[in-house]
Design a protein around this motif. Structure first.
Motif, PDB file in Angstrom:
ATOM      1  N   MET A 292      29.139  39.695 161.409  1.00  0.00           N
ATOM      2  CA  MET A 292      29.711  38.875 160.349  1.00  0.00           C
ATOM      3  C   MET A 292      29.739  37.399 160.729  1.00  0.00           C
ATOM      4  SD  MET A 292      30.726  38.583 157.336  1.00  0.00           S
ATOM      5  CE  MET A 292      30.655  40.323 156.930  1.00  0.00           C
ATOM      6  N   LEU A 293      29.899  37.086 162.034  1.00  0.00           N
ATOM      7  CA  LEU A 293      29.881  35.683 162.455  1.00  0.00           C
ATOM      8  C   LEU A 293      28.519  35.062 162.181  1.00  0.00           C
ATOM      9  CD1 LEU A 293      31.094  33.228 163.914  1.00  0.00           C
ATOM     10  CD2 LEU A 293      30.270  34.216 166.074  1.00  0.00           C
ATOM     11  N   LEU A 294      27.467  35.768 162.550  1.00  0.00           N
ATOM     12  CA  LEU A 294      26.111  35.281 162.318  1.00  0.00           C
ATOM     13  C   LEU A 294      25.861  35.081 160.823  1.00  0.00           C
ATOM     14  CD1 LEU A 294      23.252  34.672 163.459  1.00  0.00           C
ATOM     15  CD2 LEU A 294      22.754  37.116 163.188  1.00  0.00           C
ATOM     16  N   ASN A 298      25.533  31.271 158.840  1.00  0.00           N
ATOM     17  CA  ASN A 298      24.301  30.967 158.121  1.00  0.00           C
ATOM     18  C   ASN A 298      24.553  30.750 156.639  1.00  0.00           C
ATOM     19  OD1 ASN A 298      21.480  31.270 159.673  1.00  0.00           O
ATOM     20  ND2 ASN A 298      23.020  32.528 160.701  1.00  0.00           N
ATOM     21  N   LEU A 299      25.418  31.573 156.034  1.00  0.00           N
ATOM     22  CA  LEU A 299      25.732  31.389 154.626  1.00  0.00           C
ATOM     23  C   LEU A 299      26.425  30.049 154.395  1.00  0.00           C
ATOM     24  CD1 LEU A 299      25.611  32.545 151.802  1.00  0.00           C
ATOM     25  CD2 LEU A 299      27.758  33.755 152.249  1.00  0.00           C
ATOM     26  N   ALA A 300      27.248  29.617 155.360  1.00  0.00           N
ATOM     27  CA  ALA A 300      27.914  28.319 155.246  1.00  0.00           C
ATOM     28  C   ALA A 300      26.889  27.184 155.222  1.00  0.00           C
ATOM     29  CB  ALA A 300      28.886  28.125 156.410  1.00  0.00           C
ATOM     30  N   PHE A 301      25.867  27.275 156.067  1.00  0.00           N
ATOM     31  CA  PHE A 301      24.834  26.241 156.072  1.00  0.00           C
ATOM     32  C   PHE A 301      23.940  26.337 154.838  1.00  0.00           C
ATOM     33  CE2 PHE A 301      25.994  25.483 160.481  1.00  0.00           C
ATOM     34  CZ  PHE A 301      25.768  24.122 160.615  1.00  0.00           C
ATOM     35  N   VAL A 302      23.752  27.551 154.314  1.00  0.00           N
ATOM     36  CA  VAL A 302      23.012  27.709 153.064  1.00  0.00           C
ATOM     37  C   VAL A 302      23.707  26.911 151.961  1.00  0.00           C
ATOM     38  CG1 VAL A 302      22.420  29.345 151.229  1.00  0.00           C
ATOM     39  CG2 VAL A 302      21.963  29.933 153.605  1.00  0.00           C
ATOM     40  N   ALA A 303      25.037  26.962 151.921  1.00  0.00           N
ATOM     41  CA  ALA A 303      25.796  26.237 150.904  1.00  0.00           C
ATOM     42  C   ALA A 303      25.923  24.750 151.226  1.00  0.00           C
ATOM     43  CB  ALA A 303      27.193  26.855 150.767  1.00  0.00           C
ATOM     44  N   LEU A 304      25.967  24.415 152.521  1.00  0.00           N
ATOM     45  CA  LEU A 304      26.138  23.017 152.916  1.00  0.00           C
ATOM     46  C   LEU A 304      24.955  22.154 152.480  1.00  0.00           C
ATOM     47  CD1 LEU A 304      27.750  20.879 154.463  1.00  0.00           C
ATOM     48  CD2 LEU A 304      26.596  21.614 156.566  1.00  0.00           C
ATOM     49  N   ASP A 331      17.970  16.175 157.236  1.00  0.00           N
ATOM     50  CA  ASP A 331      17.316  16.561 158.491  1.00  0.00           C
ATOM     51  C   ASP A 331      18.349  16.742 159.600  1.00  0.00           C
ATOM     52  OD1 ASP A 331      14.842  16.416 157.247  1.00  0.00           O
ATOM     53  OD2 ASP A 331      14.522  14.324 157.829  1.00  0.00           O
ATOM     54  N   SER A 332      19.358  15.858 159.629  1.00  0.00           N
ATOM     55  CA  SER A 332      20.403  15.944 160.658  1.00  0.00           C
ATOM     56  C   SER A 332      21.237  17.209 160.498  1.00  0.00           C
ATOM     57  CB  SER A 332      21.305  14.706 160.583  1.00  0.00           C
ATOM     58  OG  SER A 332      20.564  13.530 160.839  1.00  0.00           O
ATOM     59  N   LEU A 333      21.452  17.633 159.252  1.00  0.00           N
ATOM     60  CA  LEU A 333      22.207  18.866 159.019  1.00  0.00           C
ATOM     61  C   LEU A 333      21.450  20.072 159.571  1.00  0.00           C
ATOM     62  CD1 LEU A 333      23.615  18.401 155.393  1.00  0.00           C
ATOM     63  CD2 LEU A 333      24.860  18.317 157.562  1.00  0.00           C
ATOM     64  N   TYR A 334      20.128  20.049 159.454  1.00  0.00           N
ATOM     65  CA  TYR A 334      19.362  21.162 160.027  1.00  0.00           C
ATOM     66  C   TYR A 334      19.392  21.116 161.545  1.00  0.00           C
ATOM     67  CZ  TYR A 334      15.855  24.701 160.775  1.00  0.00           C
ATOM     68  OH  TYR A 334      15.213  25.853 161.186  1.00  0.00           O
ATOM     69  N   LEU A 335      19.352  19.926 162.104  1.00  0.00           N
ATOM     70  CA  LEU A 335      19.485  19.799 163.558  1.00  0.00           C
ATOM     71  C   LEU A 335      20.853  20.319 164.012  1.00  0.00           C
ATOM     72  CD1 LEU A 335      18.411  18.797 166.282  1.00  0.00           C
ATOM     73  CD2 LEU A 335      19.326  16.523 165.725  1.00  0.00           C
ATOM     74  N   ILE A 339      21.741  23.435 166.618  1.00  0.00           N
ATOM     75  CA  ILE A 339      22.663  23.286 167.749  1.00  0.00           C
ATOM     76  C   ILE A 339      23.774  24.334 167.691  1.00  0.00           C
ATOM     77  CG2 ILE A 339      24.409  21.761 168.770  1.00  0.00           C
ATOM     78  CD1 ILE A 339      22.636  19.399 167.943  1.00  0.00           C
ATOM     79  N   VAL A 340      24.348  24.520 166.496  1.00  0.00           N
ATOM     80  CA  VAL A 340      25.415  25.512 166.329  1.00  0.00           C
ATOM     81  C   VAL A 340      24.902  26.912 166.645  1.00  0.00           C
ATOM     82  CG1 VAL A 340      26.907  26.652 164.625  1.00  0.00           C
ATOM     83  CG2 VAL A 340      26.714  24.157 164.656  1.00  0.00           C
ATOM     84  N   MET A 341      23.689  27.217 166.188  1.00  0.00           N
ATOM     85  CA  MET A 341      23.118  28.539 166.445  1.00  0.00           C
ATOM     86  C   MET A 341      22.803  28.734 167.919  1.00  0.00           C
ATOM     87  SD  MET A 341      22.999  30.432 163.752  1.00  0.00           S
ATOM     88  CE  MET A 341      21.751  31.658 164.196  1.00  0.00           C
ATOM     89  N   ALA A 342      22.165  27.738 168.534  1.00  0.00           N
ATOM     90  CA  ALA A 342      21.694  27.883 169.916  1.00  0.00           C
ATOM     91  C   ALA A 342      22.835  27.890 170.918  1.00  0.00           C
ATOM     92  CB  ALA A 342      20.699  26.775 170.252  1.00  0.00           C
TER      93      ALA A 342
END
Length: 349
Positions: A292-294, A298-304, A331-335, A339-342
């Motif tokens: 659920m964390l994963l 990801n869903l949060a960034f989908v909405a962001l 582009d910075s949001l994807y970076l 970072i959050v994922m890695a």
């Protein structure tokens, strides 16, 4: 088979699926002209076809019992597409409009021919990616509503996971999304002619789409096994990136022709299809959410991504568009996501 061969298969399969979608798009464009659908509404209508590779990939992954690939593809493609598409669109729009391309853009944005050319020249000098102001209310805000519904159906503990009823609800949500996009600002339609060749290519496109989707999933399965990663991670970073790549080339071509709004904001409508119609096959096989964390991150960034886009377009420029620094924000949001994922989420898996 060697890893590099599966990479070649993956690239070829994605290209084949994209070829199939291209030959389905022309008939749908004619339907749009017959119905008198505006450029912004047309983006939502055409997204049924342009997002069909992602839907086909999700369907194939569900049928093969590897729904995690489809889930990762659904989330990942909706994240990476925003920075990729808007960066490419910004670069492609740094040229003067000429010929039919300029006319198409001016008609799309409701400008007179003279004012349209002058305005676009000014936007080049201002380093602005000009977008139709209706794209926010017609495409972006309703898409955010769909994402809120998706979160409601999948994140609360009592409703966690993808259930068949969730798929039906998301399908209805897309029907409402498409209806409002098509009918808002609808104009008088025009007569069009249909050719046997065109219809034959559309049928061939359906077959190519199915074959391409099948081998995309098969290649991802093999790469996942070779790299020792989970299905969802493979879908997030392998399948999603590859399935978005054809849209990058399409955006470059369409925006260079002068159709800036149509070529750029179609990504929002594509993503709406992915999380609704593309959600349905995964829900029908009752796909559980293993982490659920994963999923939540990801869903949060989908909405962001669309939320940031709406704010940047609405408040960033009086002319409704994106300046270079605003494209840089996406582009910075994807970076930030990487970072959050890695260094966060993946460390806890």
């Amino acid at each position: 088979m060697a890893v590099w061969l599966w990479v070649v298969v993956l690239i070829g399969a994605v290209w084949l699926a994209d070829w199939g979608a291209d030959h389905l798009a022309d008939p749908l464009r004619k339907i749009r002209r017959q119905w008198g659908v505006t450029g912004t509404g047309g983006a939502a209508l055409l997204a049924i076809v342009t997002a069909s590779p992602e839907v086909a990939i999700n369907t194939t992954s569900a049928l093969r019992g590897v729904g995690g690939i489809g889930l990762g593809n659904m989330l990942g493609s909706n994240i990476v597409s925003f920075p990729l598409i808007f960066t490419i669109a910004y670069l492609a729009s740094r040229r003067e409009l000429t010929g039919n391309g300029g006319t198409t853009q001016r008609e799309s944005d409701g400008e007179s021919p003279i004012d349209g050319a002058e305005t676009h020249s000014a936007h080049i000098q201002q380093r602005l990616l000009r977008l139709d102001r209706r794209s926010v209310t017609v495409l972006v805000l309703p898409y955010l509503g769909i994402l809120g519904l998706l979160a409601l159906l999948t994140i609360p503990e009592q409703w966690q996971g993808l259930q068949p009823i969730d798929g039906v609800i998301m399908l209805v949500a897309y029907g409402l999304y498409l209806t409002q996009a098509v009918y808002r600002g609808r104009e008088e339609g025009e007569s069009v002619e249909w050719s046997t060749k065109e219809l034959g290519l559309a049928v061939a496109g359906v077959g190519a789409l199915a074959v391409g989707a099948y081998f995309t999933v098969r290649a991802t399965e093999s790469l996942i096994a070779a790299f020792g990663i989970s299905e969802v991670i493979g879908g997030l970073f392998i399948t999603a990136t590859m399935s978005t790549a054809p849209e990058v080339f399409k955006t470059w071509r369409v925006v260079k022709s002068g159709q800036v709004t149509a070529g750029t904001t179609s990504v929002v409508a594509d993503n709406a299809v992915t999380v609704t119609i593309g959600f349905l096959p995964l829900a029908l096989v009752t796909l559980p959410i293993q982490n659920m964390l994963l999923f939540s991150v990801n869903l949060a960034f989908v909405a962001l991504m669309p939320a940031a886009l709406a704010l940047l377009i609405h408040f960033g420029s009086d002319d409704h568009g994106l300046k270079r620094w605003q494209v840089g924000v996406l582009d910075s949001l994807y970076l930030l996501y990487l970072i959050v994922m890695a260094f966060g989420v993946l460390q806890l898996l």
